[in-house]
Design a protein around this motif. Sequence first.
Motif, PDB file in Angstrom:
ATOM      1  N   GLN A   1       0.816  -1.223   0.000  1.00 13.26           N
ATOM      2  CA  GLN A   1       0.000   0.000   0.000  1.00 13.26           C
ATOM      3  C   GLN A   1       0.841   1.261   0.000  1.00 13.26           C
ATOM      4  OE1 GLN A   1      -3.054   0.506   2.781  1.00 13.26           O
ATOM      5  NE2 GLN A   1      -4.261  -1.207   2.036  1.00 13.26           N
ATOM      6  N   LEU A   2       1.986   1.217   0.679  1.00 17.44           N
ATOM      7  CA  LEU A   2       2.796   2.429   0.793  1.00 17.44           C
ATOM      8  C   LEU A   2       3.920   2.465  -0.247  1.00 17.44           C
ATOM      9  CD1 LEU A   2       2.732   2.506   4.669  1.00 17.44           C
ATOM     10  CD2 LEU A   2       1.939   4.365   3.218  1.00 17.44           C
ATOM     11  N   ASP A   3       3.899   1.471  -1.158  1.00 16.13           N
ATOM     12  CA  ASP A   3       4.834   1.424  -2.272  1.00 16.13           C
ATOM     13  C   ASP A   3       6.298   1.425  -1.799  1.00 16.13           C
ATOM     14  OD1 ASP A   3       5.652   1.307  -4.879  1.00 16.13           O
ATOM     15  OD2 ASP A   3       5.482   3.469  -5.235  1.00 16.13           O
ATOM     16  N   ILE A   4       6.595   0.527  -0.859  1.00 11.56           N
ATOM     17  CA  ILE A   4       7.971   0.441  -0.346  1.00 11.56           C
ATOM     18  C   ILE A   4       8.516  -0.995  -0.408  1.00 11.56           C
ATOM     19  CG2 ILE A   4       8.012   2.508   1.143  1.00 11.56           C
ATOM     20  CD1 ILE A   4       7.027   0.834   3.442  1.00 11.56           C
ATOM     21  N   GLN A   5       7.864  -1.839  -1.241  1.00 18.11           N
ATOM     22  CA  GLN A   5       8.315  -3.247  -1.322  1.00 18.11           C
ATOM     23  C   GLN A   5       9.771  -3.349  -1.727  1.00 18.11           C
ATOM     24  OE1 GLN A   5       5.547  -2.185  -3.295  1.00 18.11           O
ATOM     25  NE2 GLN A   5       4.305  -3.984  -3.771  1.00 18.11           N
ATOM     26  N   SER A   6      10.204  -2.452  -2.631  1.00 15.98           N
ATOM     27  CA  SER A   6      11.549  -2.606  -3.201  1.00 15.98           C
ATOM     28  C   SER A   6      12.658  -2.087  -2.282  1.00 15.98           C
ATOM     29  CB  SER A   6      11.612  -1.883  -4.543  1.00 15.98           C
ATOM     30  OG  SER A   6      11.390  -0.517  -4.318  1.00 15.98           O
ATOM     31  N   ILE A   7      12.290  -1.472  -1.166  1.00 13.48           N
ATOM     32  CA  ILE A   7      13.345  -0.897  -0.310  1.00 13.48           C
ATOM     33  C   ILE A   7      13.403  -1.546   1.069  1.00 13.48           C
ATOM     34  CG2 ILE A   7      13.422   1.355  -1.471  1.00 13.48           C
ATOM     35  CD1 ILE A   7      11.626   2.426   0.803  1.00 13.48           C
ATOM     36  N   LEU A   8      12.745  -2.689   1.231  1.00 12.26           N
ATOM     37  CA  LEU A   8      12.633  -3.298   2.567  1.00 12.26           C
ATOM     38  C   LEU A   8      13.986  -3.681   3.168  1.00 12.26           C
ATOM     39  CD1 LEU A   8       9.397  -5.484   2.186  1.00 12.26           C
ATOM     40  CD2 LEU A   8       9.681  -3.331   3.445  1.00 12.26           C
ATOM     41  N   ASP A   9      14.976  -3.981   2.309  1.00 11.50           N
ATOM     42  CA  ASP A   9      16.271  -4.386   2.854  1.00 11.50           C
ATOM     43  C   ASP A   9      17.287  -3.255   2.911  1.00 11.50           C
ATOM     44  OD1 ASP A   9      15.622  -7.072   3.483  1.00 11.50           O
ATOM     45  OD2 ASP A   9      15.489  -7.435   1.321  1.00 11.50           O
ATOM     46  N   LYS A  10      16.840  -2.050   2.604  1.00  9.39           N
ATOM     47  CA  LYS A  10      17.747  -0.900   2.685  1.00  9.39           C
ATOM     48  C   LYS A  10      17.800  -0.369   4.115  1.00  9.39           C
ATOM     49  CE  LYS A  10      17.653   0.773  -2.005  1.00  9.39           C
ATOM     50  NZ  LYS A  10      17.744   1.937  -2.846  1.00  9.39           N
ATOM     51  N   TYR A  11      18.789   0.486   4.346  1.00 10.81           N
ATOM     52  CA  TYR A  11      18.911   1.175   5.630  1.00 10.81           C
ATOM     53  C   TYR A  11      18.389   2.609   5.482  1.00 10.81           C
ATOM     54  CZ  TYR A  11      21.398  -2.707   7.627  1.00 10.81           C
ATOM     55  OH  TYR A  11      21.694  -3.943   8.114  1.00 10.81           O
ATOM     56  N   PRO A  12      17.916   3.214   6.563  1.00 13.53           N
ATOM     57  CA  PRO A  12      17.328   4.554   6.469  1.00 13.53           C
ATOM     58  C   PRO A  12      18.196   5.586   5.730  1.00 13.53           C
ATOM     59  CG  PRO A  12      16.832   3.642   8.604  1.00 13.53           C
ATOM     60  CD  PRO A  12      17.741   2.661   7.915  1.00 13.53           C
ATOM     61  N   PHE A  13      19.549   5.510   5.873  1.00 12.93           N
ATOM     62  CA  PHE A  13      20.383   6.531   5.215  1.00 12.93           C
ATOM     63  C   PHE A  13      20.349   6.413   3.695  1.00 12.93           C
ATOM     64  CE2 PHE A  13      23.398   3.047   5.509  1.00 12.93           C
ATOM     65  CZ  PHE A  13      24.117   3.146   4.326  1.00 12.93           C
TER      66      PHE A  13
END
Length: 248
Positions: free
Chosen positions: A128-140
């Motif tokens: 829903q929030l369109d963040i599937q592709s960044i789940l393994d990234k770090y906040p920076f």
Amino acid sequence: MDILQIKELHKVYGKNELTNALNGITFSIQAKERVGIMGPSGSGKTTLLNIISTIDEPTSGKIVLTGEDAQQLSLKQRSHFRRKLGFVFQDFHLLYNLTVRENITLPLVMRQESKMLITERLVVLAKQLDIQSILDKYPFELSGGQAQRVAIARAIIHQPSLILADEPTGNLDSKASRNVMELLCSVQETEESTLLLVTHDPVVASYCHRVLFIKDGKLVNEIHLGANRQTFFQSIINTLSLLEGDLG
Ligand SMILES: Nc1ncnc2c1ncn2[C@@H]1O[C@H](COP(=O)(O)OP(=O)(O)OP(=O)(O)O)[C@@H](O)[C@H]1O
Ligand SMILES: [Mg+2]
């Protein structure tokens, strides 16, 4: 049904030099409503959110959330009360040594929820929030808009009754602000949650159903979404300029 009732809330800060941060605020919010709070700097907006979240104590007045009086709680009940809330902040408040996935699921992991439930909630919200592709990234590694969408997923993963957001788009440009607001509203609707949002931005406020204006710790005006968002946006601008006129 009222999800939140605020009655005659007062907050005085200080010992010798007193600041009347809140001067008798009364309002209620219905389930599934989106309510904006606007007002000049120092008018008491953050104080109000801090008191609703029981981070700060009122000097007097009443806060009732889903029928529970915040003033009558034991310490244990207070932590249960806070679970009914989700928080979104201007500067995201993500933990920098955890991945996006770990940040989002942390509230449920701490509560020792089952892996199956945690994964299920993560998958639904990430989509829903369109963040599937960044789940393994770090906040920076994230843009501001991505970071705020991650923070929204974390705020809502435990299905809070009320989401409290203090300037959620304060660090975003106008395009990212609109994108974050669209996704926040859509997830708030599907989750059937309720939103109380502080903002200085009339565009952001126009995503709400109702906007409350506070000045010197008092509620001075309230306007409702009418026929469409464009006219609502215009009334927000008009009300703000009236308020600023009053100040001058
Ligand atoms: N912990 C505190 N101790 C003393 N005074 C405080 C404290 N927190 C806030 N105040 C005062 O209370 C008033 C309201 O502050 P508050 O932070 O609620 O304003 P605000 O509407 O959120 O402003 P802004 O738009 O700048 O974020 C201000 O005069 C502020 O200086
Ligand atoms: Mg503030």
